[in-house]
Write a protein that holds these residues in place. Structure first.
Motif, PDB file in Angstrom:
ATOM      1  N   VAL A 199      12.189  45.855  -8.567  1.00 54.56           N
ATOM      2  CA  VAL A 199      13.563  46.348  -8.550  1.00 54.56           C
ATOM      3  C   VAL A 199      13.561  47.726  -7.902  1.00 54.56           C
ATOM      4  CG1 VAL A 199      15.583  46.928  -9.952  1.00 54.56           C
ATOM      5  CG2 VAL A 199      14.048  45.077 -10.678  1.00 54.56           C
ATOM      6  N   SER A 200      14.399  47.883  -6.855  1.00 55.68           N
ATOM      7  CA  SER A 200      14.478  49.142  -6.112  1.00 55.68           C
ATOM      8  C   SER A 200      15.930  49.578  -5.980  1.00 55.68           C
ATOM      9  CB  SER A 200      13.920  48.965  -4.694  1.00 55.68           C
ATOM     10  OG  SER A 200      12.668  48.365  -4.700  1.00 55.68           O
ATOM     11  N   PRO A 201      16.152  50.897  -5.940  1.00 57.39           N
ATOM     12  CA  PRO A 201      17.528  51.365  -5.728  1.00 57.39           C
ATOM     13  C   PRO A 201      17.957  51.153  -4.280  1.00 57.39           C
ATOM     14  CG  PRO A 201      16.020  53.219  -5.882  1.00 57.39           C
ATOM     15  CD  PRO A 201      15.214  51.981  -6.156  1.00 57.39           C
ATOM     16  N   ILE A 202      19.236  50.864  -4.102  1.00 56.39           N
ATOM     17  CA  ILE A 202      19.823  50.703  -2.768  1.00 56.39           C
ATOM     18  C   ILE A 202      20.877  51.799  -2.603  1.00 56.39           C
ATOM     19  CG2 ILE A 202      21.296  49.230  -1.321  1.00 56.39           C
ATOM     20  CD1 ILE A 202      18.429  48.266  -1.466  1.00 56.39           C
ATOM     21  N   PRO A 250      25.666  46.091 -13.081  1.00 56.31           N
ATOM     22  CA  PRO A 250      25.847  45.221 -14.245  1.00 56.31           C
ATOM     23  C   PRO A 250      25.135  43.864 -14.137  1.00 56.31           C
ATOM     24  CG  PRO A 250      27.962  46.093 -13.493  1.00 56.31           C
ATOM     25  CD  PRO A 250      26.940  46.475 -12.472  1.00 56.31           C
ATOM     26  N   MET A 251      24.771  43.461 -12.918  1.00 58.32           N
ATOM     27  CA  MET A 251      24.146  42.144 -12.721  1.00 58.32           C
ATOM     28  C   MET A 251      22.615  42.194 -12.712  1.00 58.32           C
ATOM     29  SD  MET A 251      26.316  39.679 -12.485  1.00 58.32           S
ATOM     30  CE  MET A 251      25.402  38.399 -11.654  1.00 58.32           C
ATOM     31  N   VAL A 252      22.024  43.376 -12.786  1.00 57.04           N
ATOM     32  CA  VAL A 252      20.570  43.500 -12.629  1.00 57.04           C
ATOM     33  C   VAL A 252      19.807  42.703 -13.689  1.00 57.04           C
ATOM     34  CG1 VAL A 252      18.610  45.106 -12.664  1.00 57.04           C
ATOM     35  CG2 VAL A 252      20.694  45.714 -11.425  1.00 57.04           C
ATOM     36  N   GLU A 253      20.083  42.932 -14.954  1.00 55.08           N
ATOM     37  CA  GLU A 253      19.330  42.251 -16.020  1.00 55.08           C
ATOM     38  C   GLU A 253      19.577  40.748 -16.020  1.00 55.08           C
ATOM     39  OE1 GLU A 253      16.778  43.186 -17.969  1.00 55.08           O
ATOM     40  OE2 GLU A 253      16.881  45.034 -16.811  1.00 55.08           O
ATOM     41  N   LYS A 254      20.817  40.327 -15.785  1.00 52.28           N
ATOM     42  CA  LYS A 254      21.113  38.892 -15.730  1.00 52.28           C
ATOM     43  C   LYS A 254      20.336  38.227 -14.601  1.00 52.28           C
ATOM     44  CE  LYS A 254      25.310  37.288 -16.198  1.00 52.28           C
ATOM     45  NZ  LYS A 254      26.784  37.096 -16.119  1.00 52.28           N
ATOM     46  N   THR A 255      20.218  38.923 -13.469  1.00 47.19           N
ATOM     47  CA  THR A 255      19.496  38.381 -12.318  1.00 47.19           C
ATOM     48  C   THR A 255      18.009  38.265 -12.624  1.00 47.19           C
ATOM     49  OG1 THR A 255      21.130  39.375 -10.828  1.00 47.19           O
ATOM     50  CG2 THR A 255      19.023  38.709  -9.865  1.00 47.19           C
ATOM     51  N   MET A 263      23.681  50.121  -7.068  1.00 46.74           N
ATOM     52  CA  MET A 263      23.220  48.858  -6.531  1.00 46.74           C
ATOM     53  C   MET A 263      21.698  48.833  -6.554  1.00 46.74           C
ATOM     54  SD  MET A 263      25.722  48.364  -3.256  1.00 46.74           S
ATOM     55  CE  MET A 263      25.384  49.997  -2.678  1.00 46.74           C
ATOM     56  N   LYS A 264      21.154  47.639  -6.732  1.00 46.96           N
ATOM     57  CA  LYS A 264      19.701  47.454  -6.780  1.00 46.96           C
ATOM     58  C   LYS A 264      19.294  46.299  -5.879  1.00 46.96           C
ATOM     59  CE  LYS A 264      18.877  50.348 -10.251  1.00 46.96           C
ATOM     60  NZ  LYS A 264      18.051  51.511 -10.157  1.00 46.96           N
ATOM     61  N   LYS A 265      18.095  46.422  -5.333  1.00 48.74           N
ATOM     62  CA  LYS A 265      17.487  45.319  -4.579  1.00 48.74           C
ATOM     63  C   LYS A 265      16.445  44.692  -5.490  1.00 48.74           C
ATOM     64  CE  LYS A 265      14.850  44.366  -0.392  1.00 48.74           C
ATOM     65  NZ  LYS A 265      14.266  45.003   0.807  1.00 48.74           N
ATOM     66  N   ILE A 266      16.567  43.402  -5.705  1.00 55.00           N
ATOM     67  CA  ILE A 266      15.605  42.678  -6.529  1.00 55.00           C
ATOM     68  C   ILE A 266      14.811  41.770  -5.604  1.00 55.00           C
ATOM     69  CG2 ILE A 266      15.301  41.043  -8.416  1.00 55.00           C
ATOM     70  CD1 ILE A 266      17.931  42.176  -9.585  1.00 55.00           C
ATOM     71  N   GLU A 267      13.498  41.977  -5.591  1.00 54.66           N
ATOM     72  CA  GLU A 267      12.596  41.154  -4.798  1.00 54.66           C
ATOM     73  C   GLU A 267      11.726  40.369  -5.765  1.00 54.66           C
ATOM     74  OE1 GLU A 267      11.000  43.424  -1.134  1.00 54.66           O
ATOM     75  OE2 GLU A 267      11.381  44.925  -2.668  1.00 54.66           O
ATOM     76  N   ALA A 268      11.640  39.083  -5.565  1.00 57.14           N
ATOM     77  CA  ALA A 268      10.823  38.242  -6.428  1.00 57.14           C
ATOM     78  C   ALA A 268       9.857  37.446  -5.566  1.00 57.14           C
ATOM     79  CB  ALA A 268      11.695  37.305  -7.250  1.00 57.14           C
ATOM     80  N   ILE A 269       8.584  37.486  -5.931  1.00 60.57           N
ATOM     81  CA  ILE A 269       7.563  36.671  -5.281  1.00 60.57           C
ATOM     82  C   ILE A 269       7.281  35.523  -6.240  1.00 60.57           C
ATOM     83  CG2 ILE A 269       5.263  36.624  -4.255  1.00 60.57           C
ATOM     84  CD1 ILE A 269       7.063  38.740  -2.974  1.00 60.57           C
ATOM     85  N   ILE A 270       7.534  34.285  -5.787  1.00 58.37           N
ATOM     86  CA  ILE A 270       7.405  33.127  -6.674  1.00 58.37           C
ATOM     87  C   ILE A 270       6.613  32.012  -5.992  1.00 58.37           C
ATOM     88  CG2 ILE A 270       9.565  33.660  -7.859  1.00 58.37           C
ATOM     89  CD1 ILE A 270      10.827  31.306  -6.247  1.00 58.37           C
ATOM     90  N   LYS A 271       6.280  31.002  -6.778  1.00 59.38           N
ATOM     91  CA  LYS A 271       5.629  29.811  -6.229  1.00 59.38           C
ATOM     92  C   LYS A 271       6.666  29.011  -5.431  1.00 59.38           C
ATOM     93  CE  LYS A 271       2.086  29.426  -9.768  1.00 59.38           C
ATOM     94  NZ  LYS A 271       1.440  28.581 -10.754  1.00 59.38           N
ATOM     95  N   PRO A 272       6.269  28.468  -4.284  1.00 60.81           N
ATOM     96  CA  PRO A 272       7.239  27.767  -3.423  1.00 60.81           C
ATOM     97  C   PRO A 272       7.986  26.625  -4.096  1.00 60.81           C
ATOM     98  CG  PRO A 272       5.201  28.152  -2.227  1.00 60.81           C
ATOM     99  CD  PRO A 272       4.959  28.551  -3.658  1.00 60.81           C
TER     100      PRO A 272
END
Length: 112
Positions: free
Chosen positions: A93-96, A68-73, A1-10
């Motif tokens: 992307v960080s391991p969980i 399996p969902m990491v790259e698609k995400t 499992m991976k944690k995906i954090e994204a910082i984006i424009k509001p």
């Protein structure tokens, strides 16, 4: 499992949320944030006085996915959040190690 954090424009939040729903993600966490990178903020004029806005409004999205969902995400976030201008944001992307659903006690991928 991976944690995906994204910082984006509001203003890109709705597009990113829709893109993540289209690939089948069920839950995301959204946090209002402020920060800067290479943008370094900007100056504004308020009541005749000029001042520097160091921290720009951002949105932080957090999502936990199975391998399996990491790259698609990542691809969905990049496609929806990209404007081509400075300040589009970053993805981390960080391991969980484990996930536990509080209500049922389920663990691991079943708890996502």
């Amino acid at each position: 499992m991976k944690k995906i954090e994204a910082i984006i424009k509001p203003f890109k939040l709705d597009e990113v949320k829709e893109a993540l729903q289209e690939i089948g993600l069920q839950g995301i966490t959204v946090i209002e944030a402020r920060g800067f990178g290479r943008q370094k903020g900007h100056t504004e004029l308020y009541r005749g006085a000029e001042y520097v806005v160091d921290f720009l409004p951002k949105v932080k999205i957090e999502v936990i996915v199975d391998e399996p969902m990491v790259e698609k995400t990542i691809e969905a976030i990049m496609a929806a959040a990209q404007t081509g201008r400075i300040g589009d944001g970053k993805i981390f992307v960080s391991p969980i190690e484990d996930v536990i659903r509080i209500r049922t006690g389920e663990r691991g991928p079943n708890a996502i």
